[in-house]
Scaffold this motif. Structure first.
Motif, PDB file in Angstrom:
ATOM      1  N   GLY A  45     -29.011 -47.156 -23.797  1.00 41.59           N
ATOM      2  CA  GLY A  45     -29.914 -47.791 -24.672  1.00 41.59           C
ATOM      3  C   GLY A  45     -29.796 -47.804 -26.268  1.00 41.59           C
ATOM      4  N   PRO A  46     -30.742 -49.219 -27.211  1.00 41.69           N
ATOM      5  CA  PRO A  46     -31.130 -48.688 -28.016  1.00 41.69           C
ATOM      6  C   PRO A  46     -30.894 -47.381 -28.885  1.00 41.69           C
ATOM      7  N   HIS A  47     -32.093 -46.443 -28.270  1.00 39.29           N
ATOM      8  CA  HIS A  47     -32.627 -45.542 -29.422  1.00 39.29           C
ATOM      9  C   HIS A  47     -31.728 -44.098 -27.938  1.00 39.29           C
ATOM     10  N   GLY A  48     -30.601 -44.234 -28.133  1.00 38.30           N
ATOM     11  CA  GLY A  48     -30.098 -43.364 -27.357  1.00 38.30           C
ATOM     12  C   GLY A  48     -30.348 -42.435 -26.246  1.00 38.30           C
ATOM     13  N   ILE A  49     -30.311 -41.953 -25.243  1.00 46.00           N
ATOM     14  CA  ILE A  49     -30.517 -41.491 -24.239  1.00 46.00           C
ATOM     15  C   ILE A  49     -31.259 -39.843 -24.939  1.00 46.00           C
ATOM     16  N   ARG A  50     -33.169 -39.652 -24.092  1.00 48.96           N
ATOM     17  CA  ARG A  50     -34.345 -39.201 -23.721  1.00 48.96           C
ATOM     18  C   ARG A  50     -33.791 -38.917 -22.845  1.00 48.96           C
ATOM     19  N   THR A  51     -34.039 -37.011 -22.460  1.00 50.10           N
ATOM     20  CA  THR A  51     -33.916 -36.239 -21.676  1.00 50.10           C
ATOM     21  C   THR A  51     -34.986 -35.040 -21.894  1.00 50.10           C
ATOM     22  N   THR A  52     -35.579 -34.848 -20.378  1.00 56.93           N
ATOM     23  CA  THR A  52     -36.353 -34.274 -20.705  1.00 56.93           C
ATOM     24  C   THR A  52     -36.265 -33.254 -19.037  1.00 56.93           C
ATOM     25  N   GLY A  53     -37.117 -32.543 -18.383  1.00 58.59           N
ATOM     26  CA  GLY A  53     -37.208 -31.515 -17.609  1.00 58.59           C
ATOM     27  C   GLY A  53     -38.162 -31.960 -16.580  1.00 58.59           C
ATOM     28  N   CYS A  54     -38.016 -32.790 -15.605  1.00 56.57           N
ATOM     29  CA  CYS A  54     -39.260 -32.337 -14.504  1.00 56.57           C
ATOM     30  C   CYS A  54     -40.493 -31.770 -14.187  1.00 56.57           C
ATOM     31  N   PRO A  55     -41.543 -31.693 -14.199  1.00 59.97           N
ATOM     32  CA  PRO A  55     -42.623 -30.321 -13.624  1.00 59.97           C
ATOM     33  C   PRO A  55     -42.451 -30.515 -12.562  1.00 59.97           C
ATOM     34  N   ARG A  56     -41.809 -31.791 -11.663  1.00 56.31           N
ATOM     35  CA  ARG A  56     -42.184 -30.523  -9.882  1.00 56.31           C
ATOM     36  C   ARG A  56     -40.784 -30.420  -9.770  1.00 56.31           C
ATOM     37  N   CYS A  57     -39.483 -30.879  -9.458  1.00 56.49           N
ATOM     38  CA  CYS A  57     -38.669 -30.393  -8.632  1.00 56.49           C
ATOM     39  C   CYS A  57     -37.630 -29.700 -10.353  1.00 56.49           C
ATOM     40  N   LEU A  58     -38.405 -29.046 -11.397  1.00 59.43           N
ATOM     41  CA  LEU A  58     -36.983 -29.199 -12.778  1.00 59.43           C
ATOM     42  C   LEU A  58     -35.590 -29.481 -12.708  1.00 59.43           C
ATOM     43  N   ARG A  59     -35.302 -30.373 -11.825  1.00 56.97           N
ATOM     44  CA  ARG A  59     -34.254 -31.579 -12.389  1.00 56.97           C
ATOM     45  C   ARG A  59     -34.555 -31.889 -13.909  1.00 56.97           C
ATOM     46  N   THR A  60     -33.601 -33.094 -14.046  1.00 54.65           N
ATOM     47  CA  THR A  60     -33.448 -34.264 -15.438  1.00 54.65           C
ATOM     48  C   THR A  60     -34.540 -35.466 -14.931  1.00 54.65           C
ATOM     49  N   MET A  61     -35.553 -35.287 -15.981  1.00 53.37           N
ATOM     50  CA  MET A  61     -35.840 -37.016 -16.633  1.00 53.37           C
ATOM     51  C   MET A  61     -34.624 -37.524 -17.332  1.00 53.37           C
ATOM     52  N   TRP A  62     -34.272 -38.896 -17.194  1.00 55.81           N
ATOM     53  CA  TRP A  62     -34.225 -39.924 -17.467  1.00 55.81           C
ATOM     54  C   TRP A  62     -35.189 -41.026 -18.637  1.00 55.81           C
ATOM     55  N   GLN A  63     -35.011 -40.895 -20.052  1.00 51.79           N
ATOM     56  CA  GLN A  63     -35.342 -42.119 -19.993  1.00 51.79           C
ATOM     57  C   GLN A  63     -35.234 -43.560 -19.639  1.00 51.79           C
ATOM     58  N   GLN A  64     -35.984 -44.428 -19.148  1.00 51.92           N
ATOM     59  CA  GLN A  64     -35.861 -45.798 -18.722  1.00 51.92           C
ATOM     60  C   GLN A  64     -36.728 -46.679 -19.639  1.00 51.92           C
ATOM     61  N   ARG A  65     -37.003 -47.156 -20.249  1.00 50.55           N
ATOM     62  CA  ARG A  65     -37.641 -48.057 -21.068  1.00 50.55           C
ATOM     63  C   ARG A  65     -38.644 -47.067 -21.658  1.00 50.55           C
ATOM     64  N   ASP A  66     -39.700 -47.723 -21.364  1.00 50.95           N
ATOM     65  CA  ASP A  66     -41.244 -46.388 -21.302  1.00 50.95           C
ATOM     66  C   ASP A  66     -41.669 -45.367 -19.936  1.00 50.95           C
ATOM     67  N   LEU A  67     -40.333 -45.162 -19.363  1.00 53.73           N
ATOM     68  CA  LEU A  67     -40.851 -44.039 -18.649  1.00 53.73           C
ATOM     69  C   LEU A  67     -39.856 -43.324 -18.195  1.00 53.73           C
ATOM     70  N   LEU A  68     -40.358 -42.344 -18.125  1.00 53.53           N
ATOM     71  CA  LEU A  68     -39.325 -41.247 -17.354  1.00 53.53           C
ATOM     72  C   LEU A  68     -38.987 -41.093 -16.634  1.00 53.53           C
ATOM     73  N   VAL A  69     -38.093 -41.186 -15.480  1.00 52.90           N
ATOM     74  CA  VAL A  69     -37.938 -41.138 -14.382  1.00 52.90           C
ATOM     75  C   VAL A  69     -36.807 -39.611 -13.755  1.00 52.90           C
ATOM     76  N   CYS A  70     -36.652 -39.051 -13.133  1.00 49.42           N
ATOM     77  CA  CYS A  70     -36.462 -37.786 -12.271  1.00 49.42           C
ATOM     78  C   CYS A  70     -35.331 -38.441 -11.249  1.00 49.42           C
ATOM     79  N   SER A  71     -34.262 -38.023 -11.821  1.00 52.31           N
ATOM     80  CA  SER A  71     -32.987 -38.769 -11.529  1.00 52.31           C
ATOM     81  C   SER A  71     -32.593 -38.450  -9.954  1.00 52.31           C
ATOM     82  N   ALA A  72     -33.169 -37.276  -9.606  1.00 48.67           N
ATOM     83  CA  ALA A  72     -33.532 -36.215  -8.356  1.00 48.67           C
ATOM     84  C   ALA A  72     -34.351 -36.805  -7.338  1.00 48.67           C
ATOM     85  N   CYS A  73     -35.715 -36.380  -8.037  1.00 45.95           N
ATOM     86  CA  CYS A  73     -37.360 -36.719  -6.752  1.00 45.95           C
ATOM     87  C   CYS A  73     -37.789 -38.120  -6.474  1.00 45.95           C
TER      88      CYS A  73
END
Length: 80
Positions: A45-73
């Motif tokens: 996106g225009p602001h790059g890619i932002r990731t963080t760790g998921c507090p539930r399953c410890l996998r990667t969360m990707w920023q999708q507009r105004d949300l962080l969405v876990c790629s696993a759970c």
């Protein structure tokens, strides 16, 4: 030189194998396995890619507009 359109049309596996630039069959098989077992990242996106760790399953969360969405759970959080 490959055009931008041709590069975008390549599969994720093809791009990863091209970046690795290896002829070793074991390494290539590991790359194919990795690509098959991990989700594709969201579009850049225009602001790059932002990731963080998921507090539930410890996998990667990707920023999708105004949300962080876990790629696993699928866990979602507000990114603000």
């Amino acid at each position: 030189m490959t055009s931008y359109f041709a590069e975008e049309a390549r599969s994720r596996v093809a791009r990863l194998l091209r970046m690795a630039a290896t002829a070793d069959d074991r390494t290539r098989a590991r790359i194919v396995e990795y690509a098959a077992s991990t989700p594709d990242p969201p579009p850049y996106g225009p602001h790059g890619i932002r990731t963080t760790g998921c507090p539930r399953c410890l996998r990667t969360m990707w920023q999708q507009r105004d949300l962080l969405v876990c790629s696993a759970c699928g866990h979602m959080e507000d990114s603000r």
